[in-house]
Design an enzyme around this catalytic site. Structure first.
Site, PDB file in Angstrom:
ATOM      1  N   GLU A 125       0.812  -1.223   0.000  1.00 17.80           N
ATOM      2  CA  GLU A 125       0.000   0.000   0.000  1.00 17.80           C
ATOM      3  C   GLU A 125       0.847   1.276   0.000  1.00 17.80           C
ATOM      4  O   GLU A 125       0.587   2.216   0.745  1.00 17.80           O
ATOM      5  CB  GLU A 125      -0.966  -0.008   1.186  1.00 17.80           C
ATOM      6  CG  GLU A 125      -1.909  -1.194   1.177  1.00 17.80           C
ATOM      7  CD  GLU A 125      -2.793  -1.281   2.420  1.00 17.80           C
ATOM      8  OE1 GLU A 125      -2.817  -0.327   3.218  1.00 17.80           O
ATOM      9  OE2 GLU A 125      -3.470  -2.318   2.593  1.00 17.80           O
TER      10      GLU A 125
ATOM     11  N   ASN B 212       2.356  -4.937  -3.281  1.00 14.85           N
ATOM     12  CA  ASN B 212       1.014  -5.411  -2.943  1.00 14.85           C
ATOM     13  C   ASN B 212       0.125  -4.224  -2.582  1.00 14.85           C
ATOM     14  O   ASN B 212       0.572  -3.280  -1.926  1.00 14.85           O
ATOM     15  CB  ASN B 212       1.117  -6.381  -1.748  1.00 14.85           C
ATOM     16  CG  ASN B 212      -0.196  -7.052  -1.403  1.00 14.85           C
ATOM     17  OD1 ASN B 212      -0.831  -7.660  -2.258  1.00 14.85           O
ATOM     18  ND2 ASN B 212      -0.616  -6.944  -0.152  1.00 14.85           N
TER      19      ASN B 212
ATOM     20  N   HIS C 265      -9.787  -7.187  -1.713  1.00 11.44           N
ATOM     21  CA  HIS C 265     -10.817  -6.994  -0.697  1.00 11.44           C
ATOM     22  C   HIS C 265     -12.005  -6.339  -1.393  1.00 11.44           C
ATOM     23  O   HIS C 265     -12.019  -5.130  -1.634  1.00 11.44           O
ATOM     24  CB  HIS C 265     -10.302  -6.095   0.433  1.00 11.44           C
ATOM     25  CG  HIS C 265      -9.248  -6.712   1.281  1.00 11.44           C
ATOM     26  ND1 HIS C 265      -9.470  -7.848   2.022  1.00 11.44           N
ATOM     27  CD2 HIS C 265      -7.957  -6.356   1.506  1.00 11.44           C
ATOM     28  CE1 HIS C 265      -8.363  -8.163   2.681  1.00 11.44           C
ATOM     29  NE2 HIS C 265      -7.429  -7.290   2.373  1.00 11.44           N
TER      30      HIS C 265
ATOM     31  N   GLU D  29      -5.205 -11.312  -0.779  1.00 16.74           N
ATOM     32  CA  GLU D  29      -5.978 -11.126   0.448  1.00 16.74           C
ATOM     33  C   GLU D  29      -7.483 -11.180   0.174  1.00 16.74           C
ATOM     34  O   GLU D  29      -8.259 -10.371   0.695  1.00 16.74           O
ATOM     35  CB  GLU D  29      -5.626  -9.787   1.109  1.00 16.74           C
ATOM     36  CG  GLU D  29      -4.144  -9.586   1.374  1.00 16.74           C
ATOM     37  CD  GLU D  29      -3.823  -8.245   2.030  1.00 16.74           C
ATOM     38  OE1 GLU D  29      -4.742  -7.619   2.609  1.00 16.74           O
ATOM     39  OE2 GLU D  29      -2.645  -7.824   1.980  1.00 16.74           O
TER      40      GLU D  29
ATOM     41  N   ASP E 243     -11.345 -11.434  -0.088  1.00 11.67           N
ATOM     42  CA  ASP E 243     -12.618 -11.653   0.589  1.00 11.67           C
ATOM     43  C   ASP E 243     -13.664 -10.792  -0.106  1.00 11.67           C
ATOM     44  O   ASP E 243     -13.334  -9.862  -0.836  1.00 11.67           O
ATOM     45  CB  ASP E 243     -12.564 -11.387   2.100  1.00 11.67           C
ATOM     46  CG  ASP E 243     -11.953 -10.054   2.488  1.00 11.67           C
ATOM     47  OD1 ASP E 243     -12.007  -9.107   1.672  1.00 11.67           O
ATOM     48  OD2 ASP E 243     -11.418  -9.940   3.609  1.00 11.67           O
TER      49      ASP E 243
END
Length: 385
Positions: free
Chosen positions: A170, A221, A257, A286, A288
């Site tokens: 990030e 990432n 996400h 990651e 979801d």
């Protein structure tokens, strides 16, 4: 660039998503044993889950730890320490490292024949108080010294045991942040101290990590990095600059996400392909898919079906690019999901709090099964696991 059509597959997933809940049977009752995500995955793709070593492997302060650990070992071939390798947990004081949680994840992975993704070495968030306080007066050289010590200590400790590292996490702002998409030279204490040449510092972080473990694949990432957009354009330019300068950047990771409040970006595979064309590996790191819930705290049948479609879409974008080396869900059950603590949403993972497999789980299982060796261009025909 080539793009795999998903229309037919998405329709199939949507049609079967709601009824798939009835197919979920505890593994102990299945005869013969049910297939797992790990067993269904092609040779060249690791299916992973995040796990918090201190909470779920050491202290067992969540419910059903034994069942949780059994599923974690059976279903996944890769583990990512959800918090145990972040600065606040790992490096709580200037001269103090706490490796207990990270060691627990690595030990569990060894015992279960799993790989480990390291997460993360440079991030603007979840830093310990001492970093926040000291960085206010850091010179660039002081910041570099602290960061280099951390990177070499951590990566060196786990050399040969981590197959992929999220080296930078990030580091780009978003469109909605003040100043728009650019490097976080204000929020990230290390980039702030070295704001004259932040790219030079980032390149050195990759070099320190590579020198400490030449075998690990080193990734950048971020979230909101799935499709082609202003943010991923900036990452693409950063990757080109780092590579031109000889930095050992080797991968690009999209966190994935997602929320049902927003649409699905169909340019994800094209985005992965352009990074792969630079010679990089790519990964879903990651995943979801959260959603707003009703007053009863439950999702609708339509939400459940759409969630399965979104998980399938993420997987298909990865499967469609041979350079995609790993697909990681950010925890597999709702009891341990980070989402409700941050968003007014939930039901984000592939299993319920009681480990009942959702249609999203079966969407992933079906997608992986369809891509197994002998039926997929990902691996040579006839290659056995």
């Amino acid at each position: 660039m080539s793009h795999s059509p998903r229309t037919k597959r998405a329709a199939t997933v949507a049609a079967s998503a709601v009824t798939a809940l009835a197919l979920a049977v505890p593994a102990a009752q299945a005869t013969p044993p049910e297939p797992t995500l790990r067993d269904a995955a092609p040779h060249d793709l690791e299916i992973g889950s995040a796990v918090w070593g201190k909470n779920e492997l050491l202290h067992h302060d969540r419910k059903n730890p034994r069942q949780f650990q059994a599923i974690l070992g059976d279903e996944f071939g890769s583990l990512t320490p959800e918090n145990d390798m972040k600065w606040a947990e790992l490096h709580p004081e200037p001269d103090v490292y706490d490796f207990s949680g990270a060691d627990a994840v690595v030990a569990f992975a060894k015992a279960n024949g799993q790989e480990v993704r390291g997460h993360t070495l440079l991030w603007h968030s979840q830093n310990p108080e001492w970093v926040t306080e000291a960085s206010a007066s850091w010179t660039c050289e002081e910041a570099r010294d602290v960061l280099e010590d951390h990177v070499r200590t951590v990566v060196g400790r786990y050399a040969g045991e981590i197959y992929e590292w999220d080296v930078i996490n990030e580091v780009m702002q978003d469109d909605w942040d003040a100043g728009g998409v650019r490097l976080r030279t204000e929020a990230n204490p290390f980039l702030k101290a070295c704001s004259v040449d932040p790219v030079g510092l980032i390149g050195d972080v990759f070099r320190w990590a590579h020198e400490s473990d030449p075998e690990a694949l080193l990734f950048m990432n971020d979230y909101n990095a799935e499709g082609i957009n202003t943010k991923t354009d900036a990452y693409y330019e950063l990757a080109q600059e780092l590579l031109a300068d000889g930095a050992p950047l080797q991968g690009f990771g999209a966190q994935a996400h997602l929320s049902l409040q927003y649409g699905f970006d169909d340019s994800m595979q094209a985005n992965f392909e352009r990074f792969a064309d630079l010679g990089l590996k790519v990964a879903v790191t990651e995943a979801d898919v959260r959603m707003p819930l009703g007053d009863d705290g439950e999702p609708t049948a339509e939400q459940i079906a759409t969630q399965a479609e979104r998980y399938d879409g993420l997987l298909q974008a990865c499967l469609g690019v041979p350079a995609c080396t790993s697909f990681t869900v950010w925890g597999f059950d709702d009891a341990r999901s980070w989402v409700p603590g941050v968003f007014p949403e939930g039901y984000a993972t592939i299993m319920t709090e009681d480990f009942e497999k959702k249609p999203a789980y079966f969407a992933l299982l079906d997608g992986l099964t369809d891509a197994t060796p002998g039926r997929s261009p990902r691996t040579p025909p006839g290659l056995n696991r």
